[in-house]
Every structure is written in C-alpha cells, then in structure tokens.
Design an enzyme around this catalytic site. Sequence first.
Site, PDB file in Angstrom:
ATOM      1  N   GLY A 239       0.836  -1.194   0.000  1.00 30.42           N
ATOM      2  CA  GLY A 239       0.000   0.000   0.000  1.00 30.42           C
ATOM      3  C   GLY A 239       0.869   1.241   0.000  1.00 30.42           C
ATOM      4  O   GLY A 239       0.618   2.202  -0.719  1.00 30.42           O
ATOM      5  N   MET A 241       5.133   2.674   1.712  1.00 29.76           N
ATOM      6  CA  MET A 241       6.348   2.319   2.460  1.00 29.76           C
ATOM      7  C   MET A 241       6.921   3.567   3.100  1.00 29.76           C
ATOM      8  O   MET A 241       7.115   4.589   2.445  1.00 29.76           O
ATOM      9  CB  MET A 241       7.374   1.668   1.524  1.00 29.76           C
ATOM     10  CG  MET A 241       8.654   1.248   2.224  1.00 29.76           C
ATOM     11  SD  MET A 241       8.359  -0.049   3.480  1.00 29.76           S
ATOM     12  CE  MET A 241       9.704   0.308   4.610  1.00 29.76           C
ATOM     13  N   ASN A 243       9.586   5.049   3.923  1.00 27.24           N
ATOM     14  CA  ASN A 243      10.943   5.585   3.735  1.00 27.24           C
ATOM     15  C   ASN A 243      11.047   6.969   4.377  1.00 27.24           C
ATOM     16  O   ASN A 243      10.242   7.853   4.097  1.00 27.24           O
ATOM     17  CB  ASN A 243      11.261   5.721   2.247  1.00 27.24           C
ATOM     18  CG  ASN A 243      10.993   4.455   1.484  1.00 27.24           C
ATOM     19  OD1 ASN A 243      11.510   3.410   1.819  1.00 27.24           O
ATOM     20  ND2 ASN A 243      10.146   4.547   0.467  1.00 27.24           N
ATOM     21  N   HIS A 274      -0.722   6.394   9.020  1.00 24.69           N
ATOM     22  CA  HIS A 274       0.041   5.197   9.396  1.00 24.69           C
ATOM     23  C   HIS A 274       1.516   5.358   9.012  1.00 24.69           C
ATOM     24  O   HIS A 274       2.416   5.124   9.823  1.00 24.69           O
ATOM     25  CB  HIS A 274      -0.564   3.971   8.708  1.00 24.69           C
ATOM     26  CG  HIS A 274       0.188   2.703   8.974  1.00 24.69           C
ATOM     27  ND1 HIS A 274      -0.171   1.816   9.963  1.00 24.69           N
ATOM     28  CD2 HIS A 274       1.301   2.179   8.396  1.00 24.69           C
ATOM     29  CE1 HIS A 274       0.685   0.809   9.979  1.00 24.69           C
ATOM     30  NE2 HIS A 274       1.589   1.000   9.030  1.00 24.69           N
ATOM     31  N   GLU A 275       1.764   5.792   7.777  1.00 23.86           N
ATOM     32  CA  GLU A 275       3.158   5.906   7.312  1.00 23.86           C
ATOM     33  C   GLU A 275       3.903   7.009   8.064  1.00 23.86           C
ATOM     34  O   GLU A 275       5.096   6.879   8.342  1.00 23.86           O
ATOM     35  CB  GLU A 275       3.204   6.168   5.799  1.00 23.86           C
ATOM     36  CG  GLU A 275       2.560   5.077   4.951  1.00 23.86           C
ATOM     37  CD  GLU A 275       3.078   3.681   5.253  1.00 23.86           C
ATOM     38  OE1 GLU A 275       4.275   3.539   5.547  1.00 23.86           O
ATOM     39  OE2 GLU A 275       2.273   2.726   5.216  1.00 23.86           O
ATOM     40  N   HIS A 278       5.222   5.940  11.387  1.00 24.48           N
ATOM     41  CA  HIS A 278       6.498   5.220  11.281  1.00 24.48           C
ATOM     42  C   HIS A 278       7.702   6.160  11.197  1.00 24.48           C
ATOM     43  O   HIS A 278       8.835   5.710  11.380  1.00 24.48           O
ATOM     44  CB  HIS A 278       6.522   4.372  10.010  1.00 24.48           C
ATOM     45  CG  HIS A 278       5.814   3.061  10.115  1.00 24.48           C
ATOM     46  ND1 HIS A 278       6.015   2.170  11.136  1.00 24.48           N
ATOM     47  CD2 HIS A 278       4.916   2.469   9.284  1.00 24.48           C
ATOM     48  CE1 HIS A 278       5.271   1.089  10.930  1.00 24.48           C
ATOM     49  NE2 HIS A 278       4.592   1.248   9.821  1.00 24.48           N
TER      50      HIS A 278
END
Length: 330
Positions: A239, A241, A243, A274-275, A278
């Site tokens: 979906g 990433m 980075n 969500h990303e 992170h």
Amino acid sequence: MTHLGYRLALTLDYPSGKYTGTVEVSLPGPVDTLRLNAAGIRPLGASAAGSPVPLLEEAATETWTLGPFPGSASTVSVRFQGEVNVSGLGGFYRSRHGEGILFTTHLAPTNARSLFPCLDDPKERATVELEITTPAGPEVIFNTPLLQAREEGDRVTRRFAPTPPWPPTSSTSGWGFDRYTEQEGKVTVTCLTPPGRGTEGRWAVENARKVLRGYADYYGQPYPLEKLDLVSVQDFGMGAMENWGAITFREEYLLANASTPARLKQRIAEVVAHEIAHQWFGNLVTMARWEDIWLNESFATFVSYRLVDRLYPAWDLLGEFLSVETGGAL
Ligand SMILES: [Zn+2]
C-alpha cells in the site's frame, strides 16, 4: 555509539536502468576485514588507503568480504555495477509514471543489498550520503534535501544532505513530477504526482500536516527532518512504504480529486497517518531484528487509528479498529 557511514556515488543511465557505483564505507575502528551484504550486483574492485583490497564474493550468503586492510585505512571503497529490476516490484525497480517510466526503490526488508553493498540489517544503523549522476531531464528524489546540482555536458550530478543513521535508504527518479506543497512549521510537505496531477496531492498533504502536528505532540518530539515527500508510484507492491522523508505510496492511496469517493479519501487519510507514524516509530526508533516487525506495525496501526479518530470523530475509526484490526489479531 559508532554508526557506519556510506558515501554512495551512482551513475545511472536512462532508460536502460544500468548503473555503476562506488560506495565509501567508514570503518568502525581498526578492523582486519569487513563483511557487507550484496545480491544481484557485480563487484568491480575495492581499495583502501590507496591500495587494492581483496574482495571475496559468496553468493550463497549474499556477502562480500573485504580485507585485510592496510593498517592506516579508515575507509574502504567498493566499486560495483547493477541494473534496475524490470521484472518485479522490489529493490531498485522500474514503474510506469503517467505516459513514461520512473525508477524507484523498495528496499525493506533485505533489498538494500541489491542497490549497493552494505550491512543490510536493521540494527546496523548508518548514514548515507548520496551523489547521483543521471542524464539531464529526470528529477531525483531522495530521503534528504538536495544540496547541489552540477551540470556537465548532458549530465547532471546531484548531491543530497546526509541521512540520519538508519539502514535502508530510498530514492525515486523520473521525468515530469508535478508537485503540491504546503509548509508545516519548519517542514516542507510535498506530494509528488505524475504529470498534470499536482492538485490531486492536496488532500494527502493537508492530512500529512495535521498528523505531523498530532504526532509531534503525542511523541513529545518534533519530526526530525526538514522535508517530507509523499511520492506517488504507479506500480507498487505494497500500500505504501515509510521511507524516512520520502514515503512511497500506491497511487490510489495517495491521490484524490473531485470524483474520489468519501470512503477512499478516508482510506488515504488513514494510510498517510500510518506511514507518518512510522517516521518516529520505525525510523527514529527501529526494532533490532526484522522478526520484531509486528511491534513496529502494531504500534503504528494503533497510534494512527487513535490520531485519525481524534481528527475525524464522525468516521468512528476506533469502532472500525475493533472490527477490522482486533478481529484479525485474534
Ligand atoms: Zn506500517
């Protein structure tokens, strides 16, 4: 704590995707040998303190062992060549991009070694300084801001700011990105889209700004980089990433226009949240082993549901968390 450092110089050809590279690795103190991970790239030689250094390639363990080094060596340089992956969506690979193509990376969990020789392990945090030479034309996006672009003939060499210490790195390059940019405090938030679709990044950028504020408050730590790019990649296996500073997304989870259904806009807000969770939990702090990725994912999922629920109470996301995420975990 001593971190390894990589000075990575790549010369990338378009549209073939063939590249040559040199990585200069700073040695972690006086060592006789250094084992790096490498897979799918070819070694061209190594040197330290001006002398050639033996390099032993072991395909079965995906390692190159370098050394012994001259006593005075503080760095070792490794030359190699590789090719963009045109038959899959992992490592350094080719994607469609509007009418054209782009080259992008998906390096987690163990594909950084297919881009350049490195210690490809989450506990081996390292800084990366990228210098990349391409034909004039394509743009290059990296985790960190561009420091300098130097034109020589029909080529451009770009140098980027060093990354914070973290293992995998991320790079996307291609022709004709459009942008939608807003400023959130000291952070420049940009959505990079295929040509002609810049305004479709507005919804994602507005939400990115809201969650950057929310997490800075929740974690008690500001977002640590100067910029956050949200990059649309047409052919993408996941979906999205996370980075650091250059998150890649499958197009449908990033871009929205007047005809995007409300349910999909909600999904975009959730994936963006969500990303970005992170960027702290996963990037600023990383699990030591990929076996513990559940911790990374479950915490980012929980914290992003909480924050989006607070931003959009009418969506009743915590109710959804119970039915979608908790059900799956039991
Ligand atoms: Zn995640």
